[in-house]
Scaffold this active site. Structure first.
Site, PDB file in Angstrom:
ATOM      1  N   LYS A  62       0.835  -1.193   0.000  1.00  0.00           N
ATOM      2  CA  LYS A  62       0.000   0.000   0.000  1.00  0.00           C
ATOM      3  C   LYS A  62       0.871   1.243   0.000  1.00  0.00           C
ATOM      4  O   LYS A  62       1.857   1.317   0.764  1.00  0.00           O
ATOM      5  CB  LYS A  62      -0.912   0.020   1.223  1.00  0.00           C
ATOM      6  CG  LYS A  62      -1.704   1.313   1.389  1.00  0.00           C
ATOM      7  CD  LYS A  62      -2.835   1.167   2.395  1.00  0.00           C
ATOM      8  CE  LYS A  62      -3.639   2.455   2.487  1.00  0.00           C
ATOM      9  NZ  LYS A  62      -4.865   2.311   3.281  1.00  0.00           N
ATOM     10  N   LYS A  77       0.637   5.615   0.030  1.00  0.00           N
ATOM     11  CA  LYS A  77      -0.146   6.841   0.129  1.00  0.00           C
ATOM     12  C   LYS A  77       0.262   7.750  -1.028  1.00  0.00           C
ATOM     13  O   LYS A  77       1.458   7.971  -1.266  1.00  0.00           O
ATOM     14  CB  LYS A  77       0.158   7.524   1.458  1.00  0.00           C
ATOM     15  CG  LYS A  77      -0.437   6.795   2.664  1.00  0.00           C
ATOM     16  CD  LYS A  77      -1.933   6.770   2.615  1.00  0.00           C
ATOM     17  CE  LYS A  77      -2.514   6.295   3.926  1.00  0.00           C
ATOM     18  NZ  LYS A  77      -3.979   6.211   3.882  1.00  0.00           N
ATOM     19  N   ASP A  85      -3.642   4.889  -2.066  1.00  0.00           N
ATOM     20  CA  ASP A  85      -4.698   5.533  -1.280  1.00  0.00           C
ATOM     21  C   ASP A  85      -4.441   7.039  -1.286  1.00  0.00           C
ATOM     22  O   ASP A  85      -3.450   7.499  -0.741  1.00  0.00           O
ATOM     23  CB  ASP A  85      -4.684   5.003   0.159  1.00  0.00           C
ATOM     24  CG  ASP A  85      -5.881   5.519   0.952  1.00  0.00           C
ATOM     25  OD1 ASP A  85      -6.076   5.032   2.081  1.00  0.00           O
ATOM     26  OD2 ASP A  85      -6.614   6.395   0.454  1.00  0.00           O
ATOM     27  N   GLU A  90      -7.796   3.437  -3.387  1.00  0.00           N
ATOM     28  CA  GLU A  90      -8.742   3.782  -2.318  1.00  0.00           C
ATOM     29  C   GLU A  90      -9.091   5.260  -2.385  1.00  0.00           C
ATOM     30  O   GLU A  90      -8.186   6.098  -2.579  1.00  0.00           O
ATOM     31  CB  GLU A  90      -8.065   3.539  -0.959  1.00  0.00           C
ATOM     32  CG  GLU A  90      -8.404   2.288  -0.245  1.00  0.00           C
ATOM     33  CD  GLU A  90      -7.765   2.290   1.149  1.00  0.00           C
ATOM     34  OE1 GLU A  90      -6.683   1.718   1.299  1.00  0.00           O
ATOM     35  OE2 GLU A  90      -8.360   2.892   2.065  1.00  0.00           O
ATOM     36  N   ASP A 141     -13.637   4.460   0.897  1.00  0.00           N
ATOM     37  CA  ASP A 141     -13.177   4.393   2.280  1.00  0.00           C
ATOM     38  C   ASP A 141     -13.863   5.512   3.066  1.00  0.00           C
ATOM     39  O   ASP A 141     -14.952   5.308   3.587  1.00  0.00           O
ATOM     40  CB  ASP A 141     -11.636   4.496   2.341  1.00  0.00           C
ATOM     41  CG  ASP A 141     -11.108   4.323   3.756  1.00  0.00           C
ATOM     42  OD1 ASP A 141      -9.882   4.272   3.929  1.00  0.00           O
ATOM     43  OD2 ASP A 141     -11.918   4.262   4.697  1.00  0.00           O
ATOM     44  N   LYS A 178     -14.361  -0.509   7.957  1.00  0.00           N
ATOM     45  CA  LYS A 178     -13.741   0.150   9.107  1.00  0.00           C
ATOM     46  C   LYS A 178     -14.797   0.414  10.173  1.00  0.00           C
ATOM     47  O   LYS A 178     -15.590   1.348  10.036  1.00  0.00           O
ATOM     48  CB  LYS A 178     -13.115   1.493   8.701  1.00  0.00           C
ATOM     49  CG  LYS A 178     -11.767   1.358   8.060  1.00  0.00           C
ATOM     50  CD  LYS A 178     -11.111   2.666   7.783  1.00  0.00           C
ATOM     51  CE  LYS A 178      -9.845   2.373   7.012  1.00  0.00           C
ATOM     52  NZ  LYS A 178      -9.191   3.581   6.537  1.00  0.00           N
ATOM     53  N   GLU A 199      -5.476  -4.559   5.697  1.00  0.00           N
ATOM     54  CA  GLU A 199      -4.275  -3.783   6.027  1.00  0.00           C
ATOM     55  C   GLU A 199      -4.124  -3.725   7.549  1.00  0.00           C
ATOM     56  O   GLU A 199      -3.787  -2.695   8.101  1.00  0.00           O
ATOM     57  CB  GLU A 199      -4.355  -2.380   5.423  1.00  0.00           C
ATOM     58  CG  GLU A 199      -5.594  -1.613   5.832  1.00  0.00           C
ATOM     59  CD  GLU A 199      -5.722  -0.266   5.136  1.00  0.00           C
ATOM     60  OE1 GLU A 199      -5.162  -0.071   4.045  1.00  0.00           O
ATOM     61  OE2 GLU A 199      -6.364   0.632   5.715  1.00  0.00           O
TER      62      GLU A 199
HETATM   63  C1  MUC Z   1      -6.778   4.745   5.390  1.00  0.00           C
HETATM   64  O1  MUC Z   1      -6.840   3.753   4.686  1.00  0.00           O
HETATM   65  O2  MUC Z   1      -7.085   5.840   4.943  1.00  0.00           O
HETATM   66  C2  MUC Z   1      -4.238   4.340   8.175  1.00  0.00           C
HETATM   67  C3  MUC Z   1      -3.080   3.738   7.827  1.00  0.00           C
HETATM   68  C4  MUC Z   1      -3.002   3.718   6.419  1.00  0.00           C
HETATM   69  O3  MUC Z   1      -2.085   3.227   5.744  1.00  0.00           O
HETATM   70  O4  MUC Z   1      -4.102   4.343   5.867  1.00  0.00           O
HETATM   71  C5  MUC Z   1      -4.865   4.896   6.971  1.00  0.00           C
HETATM   72  C6  MUC Z   1      -6.305   4.612   6.843  1.00  0.00           C
HETATM   73 MG    MG Z   2      -7.965   4.656   3.083  1.00  0.00          MG
END
Ligand code: MUC
Ligand code: MG
Length: 372
Positions: free
Chosen positions: A166, A168, A197, A223, A248, A272, A326
């Site tokens: 994953k 960001k 994400d 995401e 999400d 979540k 995750e």
């Molecule tokens: C999210 O998926 O937005 C918390 C840790 C991560 O890697 O993403 C966030 C939650």
């Molecule tokens: Mg997310």
């Protein structure tokens, strides 16, 4: 077996992250944790937790607000009351207060742990039974230094067998991010897929082009690429974008999840409990996904091993978990609050089998960590 609540108490803990998590909504360096302990009239105690990443940055919740909802508004009402099961308890909490998914999650988690300990049954059985006992876990690579990220990914795959990485995005220049993520996708091709994400970062008009560029360099799933409220653009992305689009932040409860499913405004849901409104609301959110044949992914709020055990039980109970999870909170937090940490081996987390959440709290460490 009915639960007769004698009292509910809370403990505040702040945990540092082992290393900062860079996101499009800022840099997260610490985890705010609220432990919720529910004691019944037989003296049995169940424990749950709420986690907020630093403050009202990922969503609108704060741990201070969560504490107030639990200690000031919920605990006095619940004291002395009796509940047959988690479903009845969850309905009572929904009648009692609106929103505050983190508070409801901690209260429901605490009740679930207590009900499991009293009945000698693992949490997953009280959530409907396990459809799986091994939960795949992704690993999150940092978006900062490519060589470090690749080394971290090689180590993570070697030591823990992750098969999903994953990253960001939505933080830096898109050209640079596409090149960076593309280099990682190429490096791990055939060994691990890549999930990105953006945490709502991209403008509706830019998202299709950006996601297509990430697809072209090997990204498998994205995401929450755009603003949580924009169902129409999400539906267009699902129709026109070549990669899976997971909702999400958008999914703020089962009713919204049902709208997203009906409008095909996602090809999958990140699950979540704190965002959905509690453990039971996550089961309802997953049911909305199942009804629309959508895929699910077990999301994280960087829980400790206590919260991770609860979310893992939910992930074990839902029908679809095609994208795995995750649940890497214990790997990102600098300290844990259980005697053993729930971390993946061979790419999967084995569901605890003991009664309740199946983890043992490190009470000495909690006492040392508790904010007085
Ligand atoms: C999210 O998926 O937005 C918390 C840790 C991560 O890697 O993403 C966030 C939650
Ligand atoms: Mg997310």
């Amino acid at each position: 077996m009915a639960i007769h609540i004698q009292g509910i108490r809370t403990q505040r803990i702040d945990l540092q992250l082992r290393r900062p998590l860079r996101t499009s909504f800022g840099q997260i360096v610490e985890q705010h944790v609220l432990l919720v302990r529910t004691l019944d009239t037989d003296g049995v105690e169940g424990v749950g937790e709420a986690c907020v990443m630093g403050g009202p940055y990922w969503n609108a919740e704060t741990i201070e607000g969560t504490l107030a909802t639990v200690a000031r508004y919920a605990a006095p009402y619940l004291k002395g009351r009796r509940f047959e099961n988690l479903s009845e308890y969850s309905r009572a909490l929904h009648r009692l207060f609106r929103g505050n998914g983190a508070a409801r999650t901690a209260l429901e988690m605490s009740f679930l742990d207590l009900a499991g300990k009293k009945s000698g049954r693992p949490a997953v059985e009280l959530l409907g039974g396990a459809r799986r006992t091994s939960i795949p876990v992704a690993w999150t690579l940092d978006s900062g230094n490519l060589a470090d990220a690749i080394a971290d990914g090689e180590r993570a795959i070697e030591e823990r067998g992750h098969r999903l990485l994953k990253l960001k995005v939505g933080i830096d220049d898109t050209n640079a991010e596409v090149a960076y993520v593309g280099a990682i996708a190429r490096r791990f091709e055939g060994r691990a897929r890549v999930l990105i994400d953006a945490n709502q970062a991209w403008a509706a008009g830019d998202a299709l082009d950006i996601l297509t560029r990430f697809h072209d360099v090997g990204v498998a799933v994205a995401e929450q690429p755009i603003a949580a409220h924009d169902m129409e653009t999400m539906a267009r992305l699902v129709r026109e974008c070549p990669i899976d689009i997971l909702a999400d932040e958008a999914l703020t409860g089962p009713a919204v999840a049902a709208q997203f499913a009906a409008a095909k405004s996602a090809s999958g849901f990140a699950l979540k409990p704190q965002r959905d409104g509690g453990l039971m609301d996550t089961l309802a959110t997953a049911a909305a996904a199942e009804a629309a044949n959508l895929r699910c992914y077990g999301g994280t709020m960087l829980e400790t091993s206590l919260g991770t055990a609860a979310v893992a039980a939910v992930c074990a109970a839902v029908v679809d978990l095609s994208w795995g999870s995750e649940l890497f909170g214990p790997l990102r937090l600098a300290a844990d609050i259980t005697t053993t940490s729930l971390v993946p081996r061979a790419g999967v987390l084995e569901l605890p089998t003991g009664p309740g959440l199946g983890v043992t709290l490190d009470e000495d460490r909690i006492r040392r960590l508790e904010l007085k």
